[in-house]
Scaffold this motif. Structure first.
Motif, mmCIF file in Angstrom:
data_model
loop_
_atom_site.group_PDB
_atom_site.id
_atom_site.type_symbol
_atom_site.label_atom_id
_atom_site.label_comp_id
_atom_site.label_asym_id
_atom_site.label_seq_id
_atom_site.Cartn_x
_atom_site.Cartn_y
_atom_site.Cartn_z
ATOM 1 N N GLU A 30 0.549 -0.934 0.154
ATOM 2 C CA GLU A 30 -0.435 0.032 -0.245
ATOM 3 C C GLU A 30 0.862 1.391 0.021
ATOM 4 N N LEU A 31 1.864 1.402 0.977
ATOM 5 C CA LEU A 31 2.955 2.309 1.256
ATOM 6 C C LEU A 31 3.442 3.215 -0.825
ATOM 7 N N LYS A 32 3.864 1.467 -0.794
ATOM 8 C CA LYS A 32 4.350 1.935 -2.576
ATOM 9 C C LYS A 32 3.742 2.401 -3.419
ATOM 10 N N THR A 33 2.571 2.160 -3.214
ATOM 11 C CA THR A 33 1.771 2.419 -4.668
ATOM 12 C C THR A 33 1.111 3.862 -4.456
ATOM 13 N N LYS A 34 1.720 4.799 -3.034
ATOM 14 C CA LYS A 34 1.782 6.094 -3.050
ATOM 15 C C LYS A 34 2.626 7.231 -3.161
ATOM 16 N N ILE A 35 4.261 6.376 -2.998
ATOM 17 C CA ILE A 35 5.408 6.556 -2.896
ATOM 18 C C ILE A 35 5.946 6.839 -4.308
ATOM 19 N N PHE A 36 5.922 6.118 -4.734
ATOM 20 C CA PHE A 36 5.854 5.573 -6.379
ATOM 21 C C PHE A 36 4.962 6.653 -7.949
ATOM 22 N N ARG A 37 5.786 7.018 -8.328
ATOM 23 C CA ARG A 37 4.335 7.510 -9.887
ATOM 24 C C ARG A 37 6.086 7.103 -10.680
ATOM 25 N N GLN A 38 5.236 6.914 -11.937
ATOM 26 C CA GLN A 38 6.329 6.796 -13.668
ATOM 27 C C GLN A 38 5.289 7.590 -14.171
ATOM 28 N N GLY A 39 6.637 7.981 -15.438
ATOM 29 C CA GLY A 39 6.754 8.753 -16.119
ATOM 30 C C GLY A 39 7.189 8.400 -17.699
ATOM 31 N N ILE A 40 8.568 9.201 -17.857
ATOM 32 C CA ILE A 40 9.357 9.119 -19.147
ATOM 33 C C ILE A 40 11.003 10.077 -18.936
ATOM 34 N N VAL A 41 11.664 9.539 -19.603
ATOM 35 C CA VAL A 41 12.614 10.559 -19.230
ATOM 36 C C VAL A 41 12.949 11.115 -20.204
ATOM 37 N N ILE A 42 13.148 12.434 -21.184
ATOM 38 C CA ILE A 42 12.980 12.676 -22.292
ATOM 39 C C ILE A 42 15.016 14.224 -22.429
ATOM 40 N N LYS A 43 14.869 13.590 -23.607
ATOM 41 C CA LYS A 43 17.101 14.665 -23.492
ATOM 42 C C LYS A 43 16.114 15.863 -25.068
ATOM 43 N N THR A 44 16.394 16.939 -24.544
ATOM 44 C CA THR A 44 16.025 17.458 -25.519
ATOM 45 C C THR A 44 17.279 17.196 -26.429
ATOM 46 N N GLU A 45 16.610 17.368 -27.514
ATOM 47 C CA GLU A 45 17.935 17.465 -29.312
ATOM 48 C C GLU A 45 18.634 18.925 -29.033
ATOM 49 N N ASP A 46 17.809 20.345 -29.049
ATOM 50 C CA ASP A 46 19.084 20.893 -28.920
ATOM 51 C C ASP A 46 20.234 21.440 -27.821
ATOM 52 N N THR A 47 19.408 21.688 -25.853
ATOM 53 C CA THR A 47 20.798 21.160 -25.271
ATOM 54 C C THR A 47 21.418 20.498 -24.451
ATOM 55 N N GLY A 48 20.479 19.123 -24.890
ATOM 56 C CA GLY A 48 21.309 17.935 -24.072
ATOM 57 C C GLY A 48 20.449 17.932 -22.744
ATOM 58 N N GLU A 49 19.463 18.782 -22.600
ATOM 59 C CA GLU A 49 18.826 18.745 -20.887
ATOM 60 C C GLU A 49 17.862 17.364 -21.106
ATOM 61 N N TYR A 50 18.197 17.096 -19.887
ATOM 62 C CA TYR A 50 16.823 16.020 -19.038
ATOM 63 C C TYR A 50 15.392 16.278 -18.574
ATOM 64 N N TYR A 51 14.354 16.163 -19.176
ATOM 65 C CA TYR A 51 13.644 16.114 -18.128
ATOM 66 C C TYR A 51 12.277 14.611 -17.924
ATOM 67 N N TYR A 52 11.870 14.759 -16.634
ATOM 68 C CA TYR A 52 11.383 13.351 -16.552
ATOM 69 C C TYR A 52 9.606 14.427 -16.230
ATOM 70 N N ILE A 53 9.165 14.009 -17.261
ATOM 71 C CA ILE A 53 7.751 14.261 -17.205
ATOM 72 C C ILE A 53 6.803 13.042 -17.395
ATOM 73 N N GLY A 54 6.266 12.970 -16.214
ATOM 74 C CA GLY A 54 5.173 12.091 -15.651
ATOM 75 C C GLY A 54 4.251 12.207 -13.739
ATOM 76 N N GLY A 55 3.926 11.252 -13.266
ATOM 77 C CA GLY A 55 2.725 11.109 -12.174
ATOM 78 C C GLY A 55 4.284 12.169 -10.874
ATOM 79 N N ILE A 56 3.535 12.748 -10.136
ATOM 80 C CA ILE A 56 4.044 13.515 -8.861
ATOM 81 C C ILE A 56 3.002 12.719 -8.228
ATOM 82 N N SER A 57 3.799 12.491 -6.991
ATOM 83 C CA SER A 57 2.898 12.203 -5.847
ATOM 84 C C SER A 57 2.418 12.998 -4.438
ATOM 85 N N PRO A 58 1.169 13.440 -4.030
ATOM 86 C CA PRO A 58 0.721 14.000 -3.155
ATOM 87 C C PRO A 58 1.503 14.461 -1.881
#
Length: 328
Positions: A81-109
């Motif tokens: 039950e605790l795992k379902t509260k604290i973990f989330r999923q999404g994707i990581v993308i690397k920008t083509e122009d600057t090479g920076e990484y971003y996480y886009i996905g779930g955020i837990s309250p």
């Protein structure tokens, strides 16, 4: 469903039930598109068998905050039950122009504001380049629980593979939902998830999952996320993120049906059980151990907990391939 041989639920039967609920006059399943979806999933699993790193295009990212609220811990009766509260999923993308990484996905309250965020995808380890402010967390939660976090890479394979991108029949890049809401049929989409691996893996007790911190918070075990300063070679989530994802199949619905079901922001419906088309093709779209669990459950958890769609799946990546005239 109890442990035992699983019976598949057909997508058409789910669609019929949905249609009845909202009194839809005509809701049809695009069979050609469904076949294209299975072809695509078989291709990606073939990449896995061959060791082709293009397989990483459909791997989900796993995200967790270093600190979580004490209330989340006290209100949880099990590590599952605790795992379902604290973990989330999404994707990581690397920008083509600057090479920076971003996480886009779930955020837990239950993530504590000002915490370091640990993210893993395909065996690569990342940390938030800034700590997640409580205000930003609250804004993300109020907008469906999906957010974006800039990352710094702390360990990974040299070559990075961005997630697969949806293309329309005209070859234009876009979003699945923009395309689906313009057509009058239901399409099949794949949701790639490691939720079952997270819930079934160690630790299996709350005391091993978190430990008390200061200011009414708990820290996530260092065996899971390693040190916030680096040295992630021993962290268990990095290893989990490098496993091939379990594939849920879902119905992506056109605008009228999605709105009728209150799914305007995420117009897809899935079920907490095996779908016949996945069972019939299981060993060709994901590892055999997943297929065995679908059929008979495991000694660790009954079937209903093994692959129950839960809050860890908030933000999990969705993939689709469309049928265009005479080709996929």
């Amino acid at each position: 469903m109890a442990v035992g041989t699983a019976a598949g639920i057909s997508l058409s039967s789910i669609l019929s039930t949905i249609g009845g609920i909202i009194e839809a006059i005509s809701v049809s399943l695009d069979i050609a598109q469904q076949q294209c979806e299975m072809i695509s999933l078989k291709e990606y699993y073939k990449y896995k068998i061959e060791g082709n790193k293009k397989m990483y295009e459909i791997y989900p990212a796993i995200a967790v905050a270093e600190r979580i609220s004490a209330v989340a811990v006290s209100n949880s009766s099990s590590a599952y039950e605790l795992k379902t509260k604290i973990f989330r999923q999404g994707i990581v993308i690397k920008t083509e122009d600057t090479g920076e990484y971003y996480y886009i996905g779930g955020i837990s309250p239950v993530w504590i504001g000002g915490s370091n965020i640990a993210v893993y995808q395909g065996g690569a380890a990342f940390r938030g380049s800034v700590k997640l402010p409580a205000k930003a967390r609250d804004i993300f939660i109020s907008n469906g629980g999906i957010g974006i976090i800039p990352l710094k890479r702390v360990s990974a394979q040299i070559e990075w593979y961005n997630p697969a991108r949806f293309k329309s029949c005209q070859g234009l890049l876009g979003t699945i939902w923009d395309y689906i809401t313009t057509i009058g049929v239901a399409s099949v989409v794949a949701i790639a998830s490691l939720a079952s691996e997270i819930t079934l893996s160690s630790p299996r007790s709350i005391d091993d999952l978190v430990y008390p911190g200061s200011g009414g918070s708990y820290y996530v075990s260092k065996t899971l996320i390693g040190s916030s300063l680096g040295g992630e070679r021993s962290d268990e989530l990095r290893t989990t993120s490098d496993q091939y994802p379990f594939i849920y199949l879902a119905l992506a619905l056109f605008k009228q049906v999605a709105s009728g079901l209150g799914l305007s922001n995420y117009p897809a419906v899935t079920v907490n059980g095996p779908i016949d088309v996945a069972l019939n093709n299981c060993n060709q779209i994901m590892p055999s151990e997943y297929c065995t669990r679908i059929a008979v459950g495991t000694v660790f958890q009954p079937f209903t907990l093994d692959f129950k769609f839960n809050d860890i799946d908030i933000g999990a990546p969705v993939f689709s391939r469309q049928f265009c005239a005479t080709y996929c």
